[in-house]
Enzyme design. Sequence first.
Site, PDB file in Angstrom:
ATOM      1  N   LYS A 198      41.303  39.733  38.217  1.00 19.42           N
ATOM      2  CA  LYS A 198      42.196  38.757  37.584  1.00 19.42           C
ATOM      3  C   LYS A 198      43.480  38.703  38.416  1.00 19.42           C
ATOM      4  O   LYS A 198      44.278  39.651  38.394  1.00 19.42           O
ATOM      5  CB  LYS A 198      42.555  39.211  36.163  1.00 19.42           C
ATOM      6  CG  LYS A 198      41.398  39.149  35.148  1.00 19.42           C
ATOM      7  CD  LYS A 198      41.807  39.872  33.869  1.00 19.42           C
ATOM      8  CE  LYS A 198      40.927  39.563  32.683  1.00 19.42           C
ATOM      9  NZ  LYS A 198      41.208  40.480  31.536  1.00 19.42           N
ATOM     10  N   GLN A 248      35.047  42.100  21.944  1.00 17.47           N
ATOM     11  CA  GLN A 248      35.773  40.862  22.292  1.00 17.47           C
ATOM     12  C   GLN A 248      34.902  39.697  22.752  1.00 17.47           C
ATOM     13  O   GLN A 248      35.113  38.560  22.339  1.00 17.47           O
ATOM     14  CB  GLN A 248      36.798  41.193  23.378  1.00 17.47           C
ATOM     15  CG  GLN A 248      37.664  40.022  23.801  1.00 17.47           C
ATOM     16  CD  GLN A 248      38.702  40.458  24.818  1.00 17.47           C
ATOM     17  OE1 GLN A 248      39.721  41.043  24.459  1.00 17.47           O
ATOM     18  NE2 GLN A 248      38.441  40.202  26.086  1.00 17.47           N
ATOM     19  N   ARG A 259      41.711  34.037  32.426  1.00 15.62           N
ATOM     20  CA  ARG A 259      42.304  34.736  31.290  1.00 15.62           C
ATOM     21  C   ARG A 259      42.009  33.951  30.018  1.00 15.62           C
ATOM     22  O   ARG A 259      41.569  32.809  30.059  1.00 15.62           O
ATOM     23  CB  ARG A 259      43.831  34.874  31.447  1.00 15.62           C
ATOM     24  CG  ARG A 259      44.325  35.608  32.679  1.00 15.62           C
ATOM     25  CD  ARG A 259      43.787  37.008  32.846  1.00 15.62           C
ATOM     26  NE  ARG A 259      44.035  37.930  31.767  1.00 15.62           N
ATOM     27  CZ  ARG A 259      44.773  39.038  31.821  1.00 15.62           C
ATOM     28  NH1 ARG A 259      45.373  39.346  32.942  1.00 15.62           N
ATOM     29  NH2 ARG A 259      44.885  39.857  30.789  1.00 15.62           N
ATOM     30  N   SER A 260      42.328  34.553  28.874  1.00 13.65           N
ATOM     31  CA  SER A 260      42.092  33.833  27.613  1.00 13.65           C
ATOM     32  C   SER A 260      43.101  32.694  27.429  1.00 13.65           C
ATOM     33  O   SER A 260      42.810  31.712  26.757  1.00 13.65           O
ATOM     34  CB  SER A 260      42.128  34.793  26.432  1.00 13.65           C
ATOM     35  OG  SER A 260      43.313  35.541  26.443  1.00 13.65           O
ATOM     36  N   LYS A 270      33.587  34.641  35.632  1.00 14.82           N
ATOM     37  CA  LYS A 270      33.736  34.654  34.172  1.00 14.82           C
ATOM     38  C   LYS A 270      34.946  33.802  33.815  1.00 14.82           C
ATOM     39  O   LYS A 270      36.065  34.158  34.173  1.00 14.82           O
ATOM     40  CB  LYS A 270      33.942  36.127  33.751  1.00 14.82           C
ATOM     41  CG  LYS A 270      34.318  36.347  32.320  1.00 14.82           C
ATOM     42  CD  LYS A 270      34.631  37.833  32.066  1.00 14.82           C
ATOM     43  CE  LYS A 270      35.190  38.012  30.673  1.00 14.82           C
ATOM     44  NZ  LYS A 270      35.645  39.382  30.398  1.00 14.82           N
ATOM     45  N   GLU A 328      31.750  45.552  29.987  1.00 17.13           N
ATOM     46  CA  GLU A 328      33.119  45.600  30.514  1.00 17.13           C
ATOM     47  C   GLU A 328      33.958  46.444  29.561  1.00 17.13           C
ATOM     48  O   GLU A 328      33.815  46.327  28.335  1.00 17.13           O
ATOM     49  CB  GLU A 328      33.652  44.168  30.606  1.00 17.13           C
ATOM     50  CG  GLU A 328      35.042  44.041  31.190  1.00 17.13           C
ATOM     51  CD  GLU A 328      35.459  42.571  31.263  1.00 17.13           C
ATOM     52  OE1 GLU A 328      34.583  41.709  31.476  1.00 17.13           O
ATOM     53  OE2 GLU A 328      36.654  42.285  31.081  1.00 17.13           O
ATOM     54  N   GLU A 384      38.544  31.449  23.842  1.00 20.79           N
ATOM     55  CA  GLU A 384      37.898  31.066  25.103  1.00 20.79           C
ATOM     56  C   GLU A 384      36.757  30.090  24.865  1.00 20.79           C
ATOM     57  O   GLU A 384      35.905  29.894  25.742  1.00 20.79           O
ATOM     58  CB  GLU A 384      37.416  32.306  25.854  1.00 20.79           C
ATOM     59  CG  GLU A 384      38.579  33.188  26.292  1.00 20.79           C
ATOM     60  CD  GLU A 384      38.178  34.264  27.283  1.00 20.79           C
ATOM     61  OE1 GLU A 384      36.999  34.324  27.688  1.00 20.79           O
ATOM     62  OE2 GLU A 384      39.053  35.059  27.647  1.00 20.79           O
TER      63      GLU A 384
HETATM   64  P1  PGA Z   1      42.552  38.406  28.278  1.00 19.11           P
HETATM   65  O1  PGA Z   1      41.105  39.008  28.280  1.00 19.11           O
HETATM   66  O2  PGA Z   1      42.780  37.947  26.856  1.00 19.11           O
HETATM   67  O3  PGA Z   1      43.470  39.565  28.560  1.00 19.11           O
HETATM   68  O4  PGA Z   1      42.641  37.329  29.263  1.00 19.11           O
HETATM   69  C1  PGA Z   1      40.021  38.458  28.955  1.00 19.11           C
HETATM   70  C2  PGA Z   1      39.125  39.587  29.418  1.00 19.11           C
HETATM   71  O5  PGA Z   1      39.356  40.735  29.041  1.00 19.11           O
HETATM   72  O6  PGA Z   1      38.221  39.378  30.210  1.00 19.11           O
HETATM   73 ZN    ZN Z   2      38.127  42.303  29.684  1.00 19.80          ZN
END
Ligand code: PGA
Ligand code: ZN
Length: 429
Positions: A337, A165, A366-367, A388, A287, A207
Amino acid sequence: MGLDTTIAKLHGRQVWDSRGRPTVEVDLWLSDGSLGRGVAPAGASRGSAEAVDLRDGGSALGGFGVRNALSLLNGEIAKNLQGKHFTNQAELDQELIELDGTPNKSRLGGNSLIATSLAFAQAQAAHQQQPLWQSLCTSTPAHLPLPEIQLFGGGAHAAGRIDIQDFMLIAVGAQTFGEALEWTAEVYRTAGELLRESGLLAGVADEGGWWPQFSSNEEALEWSVRAIEAAGFKPGQDLAISLDVAASEFGQSGSYRLSRDQRVLNRVEMLELLKNWLKHYPIISLEDPLAEDDDWKAVIPALGSSVQVIGDDLLVTNASRVQQAATHQSCNALLVKPNQAGTLTETKAALDAAHAAGWQAVVSARSGETEDVAIVHLAVGWGAAQLKVGSFSRSERMAKWNEALRIGEALGSTQLPPKDWFPWHQQNV
Ligand code: PGA
Ligand code: ZN
């Protein structure tokens, strides 16, 4: 500092996130006129045990509508909070948890609850005439967090173009936060130019990282090293690589389907692959190297302790999950988060549990984001070592890096945490 004020008014509205989806924003006024605002972000690769966002479903707005959430917010939640007096954040959050009454916040919605919880924290800061970071600080902060900045986006953020990702940069050699941003900016720009010249650039992912048309996952690692070098830096010494494997997105029941590489791996093979990458590339942090349903006890024995292993989907910002993972030595760092937990008090409890286990905390956006920069204040105020918030483009990301620069000025120091906070880096140089 305690708070001796009453909630005068709460108002929820629909605003829009960085993917053009509706989200929930809350304005909360205290009786002295102090106003706090909170916005809920949204994930795309979500852990199954996260607090649940309340969405309308159906075909309108792709099912992401928040009409039901808002009617509960402006009805039941507002009715219960207005005129009530909370001496601190924990009391307010406890009220929200009890009002919702479900283990995963699915009745009133994690989106509404985190926005309300954040709005209260902001109102409290406004009441104290302090920025949020300062009102949260229990000891004098000496540093800004070390930034982890996305170079290439993949997985759920780039329609699965590559399986992994996030390919991120950590400017381990930088002395200040500003220097870390400048170095990353150079590498980000260089990578974009090189990709464009090679005909591999498809745009930017959710992102803000480059959306590359690589033919294998490993190619993204080769390109990360190439871009660091072409920008004039030493891979591993100036800038190192950090991956969010986000393995729950392509792994289940111990089986990992890497579509880009046309391979299906079992757990042992998946860890072998990562170990091989650690050997050949300057990767210092991983991660979610395994899916949330897999046996993470195997990770550190397989990969060694000189890499940071962050739990995201596995731990979902939950203190008891952190304690359990610490007992099994499943990870050595926590992704934090707030909307996974649903309230700031539960978020902070997870972060405290990580610190108590001797882990580091990486506070994360988050994204799906907005212009809200509260996440940076949480990272600084809570003394997290790392931050991050995505890549180095798109204003919902840049607003957060820029806010950290402003907070650094207010702190009188843009120093990063001391290098000995990052033993996984020391062992890699
Ligand atoms: P998310 O992922 O799309 O669930 O926000 C971001 C991440 O895993 O750090
Ligand atoms: Zn993640």
